[in-house]
Motif scaffolding. Sequence first.
Motif, PDB file in Angstrom:
ATOM      1  N   ILE A  63       0.844  -1.210   0.000  1.00  0.00           N
ATOM      2  CA  ILE A  63       0.000   0.000   0.000  1.00  0.00           C
ATOM      3  C   ILE A  63       0.880   1.262   0.000  1.00  0.00           C
ATOM      4  O   ILE A  63       0.632   2.209  -0.752  1.00  0.00           O
ATOM      5  CB  ILE A  63      -0.965  -0.009   1.208  1.00  0.00           C
ATOM      6  CG1 ILE A  63      -1.961  -1.168   1.072  1.00  0.00           C
ATOM      7  CG2 ILE A  63      -1.705   1.323   1.332  1.00  0.00           C
ATOM      8  CD1 ILE A  63      -2.793  -1.422   2.315  1.00  0.00           C
ATOM      9  N   GLU A  64       1.926   1.236   0.823  1.00  0.00           N
ATOM     10  CA  GLU A  64       2.829   2.400   0.867  1.00  0.00           C
ATOM     11  C   GLU A  64       3.475   2.645  -0.496  1.00  0.00           C
ATOM     12  O   GLU A  64       3.550   3.785  -0.961  1.00  0.00           O
ATOM     13  CB  GLU A  64       3.930   2.172   1.932  1.00  0.00           C
ATOM     14  CG  GLU A  64       3.400   2.314   3.360  1.00  0.00           C
ATOM     15  CD  GLU A  64       4.396   1.865   4.435  1.00  0.00           C
ATOM     16  OE1 GLU A  64       4.196   2.206   5.596  1.00  0.00           O
ATOM     17  OE2 GLU A  64       5.368   1.147   4.082  1.00  0.00           O
ATOM     18  N   LYS A  65       3.904   1.561  -1.131  1.00  0.00           N
ATOM     19  CA  LYS A  65       4.543   1.696  -2.452  1.00  0.00           C
ATOM     20  C   LYS A  65       3.557   2.219  -3.496  1.00  0.00           C
ATOM     21  O   LYS A  65       3.904   3.049  -4.338  1.00  0.00           O
ATOM     22  CB  LYS A  65       5.087   0.334  -2.915  1.00  0.00           C
ATOM     23  CG  LYS A  65       6.535   0.116  -2.532  1.00  0.00           C
ATOM     24  CD  LYS A  65       6.985  -1.282  -2.893  1.00  0.00           C
ATOM     25  CE  LYS A  65       7.609  -1.376  -4.268  1.00  0.00           C
ATOM     26  NZ  LYS A  65       8.142  -2.736  -4.523  1.00  0.00           N
ATOM     27  N   ALA A  66       2.321   1.695  -3.430  1.00  0.00           N
ATOM     28  CA  ALA A  66       1.303   2.134  -4.397  1.00  0.00           C
ATOM     29  C   ALA A  66       0.999   3.620  -4.196  1.00  0.00           C
ATOM     30  O   ALA A  66       0.931   4.388  -5.164  1.00  0.00           O
ATOM     31  CB  ALA A  66       0.038   1.295  -4.247  1.00  0.00           C
ATOM     32  N   ASN A  67       0.838   4.030  -2.939  1.00  0.00           N
ATOM     33  CA  ASN A  67       0.513   5.438  -2.659  1.00  0.00           C
ATOM     34  C   ASN A  67       1.628   6.386  -3.092  1.00  0.00           C
ATOM     35  O   ASN A  67       1.367   7.540  -3.422  1.00  0.00           O
ATOM     36  CB  ASN A  67       0.226   5.629  -1.160  1.00  0.00           C
ATOM     37  CG  ASN A  67      -1.123   5.039  -0.760  1.00  0.00           C
ATOM     38  OD1 ASN A  67      -1.997   4.817  -1.603  1.00  0.00           O
ATOM     39  ND2 ASN A  67      -1.299   4.772   0.517  1.00  0.00           N
ATOM     40  N   ALA A  68       2.860   5.866  -3.082  1.00  0.00           N
ATOM     41  CA  ALA A  68       4.003   6.727  -3.439  1.00  0.00           C
ATOM     42  C   ALA A  68       4.409   6.558  -4.898  1.00  0.00           C
ATOM     43  O   ALA A  68       5.418   7.102  -5.337  1.00  0.00           O
ATOM     44  CB  ALA A  68       5.191   6.378  -2.529  1.00  0.00           C
ATOM     45  N   HIS A  69       3.640   5.787  -5.668  1.00  0.00           N
ATOM     46  CA  HIS A  69       4.049   5.469  -7.038  1.00  0.00           C
ATOM     47  C   HIS A  69       4.117   6.733  -7.902  1.00  0.00           C
ATOM     48  O   HIS A  69       3.200   7.553  -7.875  1.00  0.00           O
ATOM     49  CB  HIS A  69       3.057   4.467  -7.661  1.00  0.00           C
ATOM     50  CG  HIS A  69       3.599   3.796  -8.872  1.00  0.00           C
ATOM     51  ND1 HIS A  69       3.443   4.319 -10.133  1.00  0.00           N
ATOM     52  CD2 HIS A  69       4.333   2.665  -9.014  1.00  0.00           C
ATOM     53  CE1 HIS A  69       4.038   3.517 -11.003  1.00  0.00           C
ATOM     54  NE2 HIS A  69       4.584   2.509 -10.356  1.00  0.00           N
ATOM     55  N   PRO A  70       5.200   6.885  -8.664  1.00  0.00           N
ATOM     56  CA  PRO A  70       5.372   8.124  -9.429  1.00  0.00           C
ATOM     57  C   PRO A  70       4.288   8.376 -10.492  1.00  0.00           C
ATOM     58  O   PRO A  70       4.081   9.525 -10.883  1.00  0.00           O
ATOM     59  CB  PRO A  70       6.746   7.948 -10.094  1.00  0.00           C
ATOM     60  CG  PRO A  70       7.093   6.506  -9.944  1.00  0.00           C
ATOM     61  CD  PRO A  70       6.374   6.005  -8.748  1.00  0.00           C
ATOM     62  N   SER A  71       3.615   7.331 -10.957  1.00  0.00           N
ATOM     63  CA  SER A  71       2.577   7.534 -11.985  1.00  0.00           C
ATOM     64  C   SER A  71       1.404   8.347 -11.456  1.00  0.00           C
ATOM     65  O   SER A  71       0.677   8.982 -12.226  1.00  0.00           O
ATOM     66  CB  SER A  71       2.051   6.181 -12.480  1.00  0.00           C
ATOM     67  OG  SER A  71       1.279   5.559 -11.453  1.00  0.00           O
ATOM     68  N   GLY A  72       1.204   8.317 -10.134  1.00  0.00           N
ATOM     69  CA  GLY A  72       0.044   9.026  -9.553  1.00  0.00           C
ATOM     70  C   GLY A  72      -1.269   8.297  -9.800  1.00  0.00           C
ATOM     71  O   GLY A  72      -2.315   8.732  -9.335  1.00  0.00           O
ATOM     72  N   ARG A  73      -1.230   7.190 -10.542  1.00  0.00           N
ATOM     73  CA  ARG A  73      -2.477   6.466 -10.836  1.00  0.00           C
ATOM     74  C   ARG A  73      -2.705   5.278  -9.909  1.00  0.00           C
ATOM     75  O   ARG A  73      -3.761   4.669  -9.944  1.00  0.00           O
ATOM     76  CB  ARG A  73      -2.471   5.958 -12.286  1.00  0.00           C
ATOM     77  CG  ARG A  73      -2.600   7.033 -13.340  1.00  0.00           C
ATOM     78  CD  ARG A  73      -2.885   6.410 -14.697  1.00  0.00           C
ATOM     79  NE  ARG A  73      -1.989   5.310 -14.972  1.00  0.00           N
ATOM     80  CZ  ARG A  73      -0.791   5.432 -15.523  1.00  0.00           C
ATOM     81  NH1 ARG A  73      -0.337   6.629 -15.875  1.00  0.00           N
ATOM     82  NH2 ARG A  73      -0.024   4.377 -15.744  1.00  0.00           N
ATOM     83  N   LEU A  74      -1.694   4.934  -9.130  1.00  0.00           N
ATOM     84  CA  LEU A  74      -1.842   3.788  -8.245  1.00  0.00           C
ATOM     85  C   LEU A  74      -2.056   4.258  -6.812  1.00  0.00           C
ATOM     86  O   LEU A  74      -1.533   5.291  -6.405  1.00  0.00           O
ATOM     87  CB  LEU A  74      -0.602   2.886  -8.296  1.00  0.00           C
ATOM     88  CG  LEU A  74      -0.120   2.434  -9.672  1.00  0.00           C
ATOM     89  CD1 LEU A  74       0.985   1.387  -9.513  1.00  0.00           C
ATOM     90  CD2 LEU A  74      -1.249   1.882 -10.521  1.00  0.00           C
ATOM     91  N   SER A  75      -2.861   3.510  -6.091  1.00  0.00           N
ATOM     92  CA  SER A  75      -3.028   3.782  -4.665  1.00  0.00           C
ATOM     93  C   SER A  75      -3.355   2.459  -3.993  1.00  0.00           C
ATOM     94  O   SER A  75      -3.527   1.434  -4.657  1.00  0.00           O
ATOM     95  CB  SER A  75      -4.133   4.818  -4.435  1.00  0.00           C
ATOM     96  OG  SER A  75      -5.377   4.328  -4.914  1.00  0.00           O
ATOM     97  N   GLY A  76      -3.429   2.472  -2.672  1.00  0.00           N
ATOM     98  CA  GLY A  76      -3.666   1.225  -1.949  1.00  0.00           C
ATOM     99  C   GLY A  76      -4.875   1.307  -1.050  1.00  0.00           C
ATOM    100  O   GLY A  76      -5.355   2.394  -0.707  1.00  0.00           O
ATOM    101  N   ILE A  77      -5.378   0.140  -0.700  1.00  0.00           N
ATOM    102  CA  ILE A  77      -6.518   0.043   0.219  1.00  0.00           C
ATOM    103  C   ILE A  77      -6.282  -1.172   1.120  1.00  0.00           C
ATOM    104  O   ILE A  77      -5.754  -2.198   0.658  1.00  0.00           O
ATOM    105  CB  ILE A  77      -7.848  -0.084  -0.576  1.00  0.00           C
ATOM    106  CG1 ILE A  77      -9.064  -0.063   0.350  1.00  0.00           C
ATOM    107  CG2 ILE A  77      -7.876  -1.345  -1.450  1.00  0.00           C
ATOM    108  CD1 ILE A  77     -10.397   0.140  -0.385  1.00  0.00           C
TER     109      ILE A  77
END
Length: 488
Positions: free
Chosen positions: A193-207
């Motif tokens: 989740i942390e990696k997704a939230n910080a992903h440079p694309s801005g399109r990924l997030s975590g739940i």
Amino acid sequence: MSHRTHIRNADWAVVWDEETHRHVYRNDCDVVFEGSKLIHVGNAWKGQADTAIDGRGRMIMPGFVNIHSHSRSGPIGKGIMEELATPTFWGSGLYDAKAAFWKGSAVEGDNATPVASSRLTYRELLLSGVTTVLDLSAPYESWLDIAEESGLRVVLGPWYASADWSTRNGHEVEYIWDHQAGRKHFDTAIRVIEKANAHPSGRLSGILAPDTLDTTSEDLLRDTLALGAERHWPLTIHCAESMVEFHEFTRRTGHTPVGYAKKMGVLRPGTILGHCIFLDTHSWPHWHTRDDLRSIAESKTAVAHCPTAFARGGVTMESLPDYLAAGVTVGIGTDTFPHNMIEEMRLALILARVASEDFNRMPTGEIFHLATAGGADALGRSDIGRLAVGAKADLVSVDLSDPNMRPLRDPLKSLIHCAADRAVRDVWIDGRQVVFDGKVPQIDLDAVAQASEVLEAAQRAAEATIPRVDWAKRDARALAPLSLATRR
Ligand SMILES: [Zn+2]
């Protein structure tokens, strides 16, 4: 300055009316986006643009927001899961046959199969006009890369659980608890989740995604809820998805699954309950309370409705219009397979009319609302699922000349009741085109052929393990017979 795209003179557009919080039709509509955002929706645009697109013969609509799907584990069950509903588990195949197959299909450390499965799923979602997907999967090495490659807006829900289902007789479910493994997978999930939230694309997030309410220990659930509150992370969990689970909770706690979720604090804004079918008002449990629907609505908890996988086992929500009338936020998901969002909407709409015994209570515009703004509301996002100035440029162009769309009187009716993905031509996400005239270049036909081979081989390998894990030692053919007898 960011790249500016001008879609000129769309015959039809589905645009957002902020005042009524509803979509409305517009004819001869211009849609302009710059970078990742919509900057104009409405009358003829007079400004400059880097790319101009003729909108004649097209309907421009917001992309769909799919709030429950399993890219990793769903597609491998094709040809097997459709007719595996177990009568002694009230039509659910989760505990018996499905468990036998899934145990064999999840190979520790295997990256190639989940990559193949996710690629095929993401492509199918894109082709049916999905621009945001909540993907619930056991994490694997390349998950974020494959999500990024697709161009989709992906909310990653890395699974964890403290127990596994098992049956030794085909009529009783046992919970095999492994609290240490639950904790380990929880830690992994946090990192994903942390990696997704910080992903440079801005399109990924975590739940946060503890798998199911009945396989998450009270301790792990409490820690999950505390972490969600502390970090403002949303949460989703399968809840009230089977009669087995309903009885398990009444036996364990005296509460319905939703009643238990309420007691534990799961019901709150930011929570999405997966499926949520067996409430105390459902006709099958015949339970004595009438509290569940009100509890969900008052707590502003959302529900992910995925009719196909359940209807295959003879199970349906009772009923979607009642949930909406109670004030519940509902979004649509494709769950296992197919990941065809428009067909899912069609079934949701038809089953709602059947289950509520009133076809007036689920008009076509309503299901479109749930599959777009409803999903966005469930995810707490007011910038997706709508065509409005300032919203994300997540949009779909539908070919109105496609024969399945004709005669063209009411394009959403043609799309949802007839054409489905066959009329979806172009898709943009974050202002970037990801589907071009029905093609997905980032997952091209070579990649599709390769992924299909990998998935098929993995399915054969999983089938071979069935006699070892199935309680009755059945083989794959006995467990899931082919549709027809075979003759030489
Ligand atoms: Zn699910």
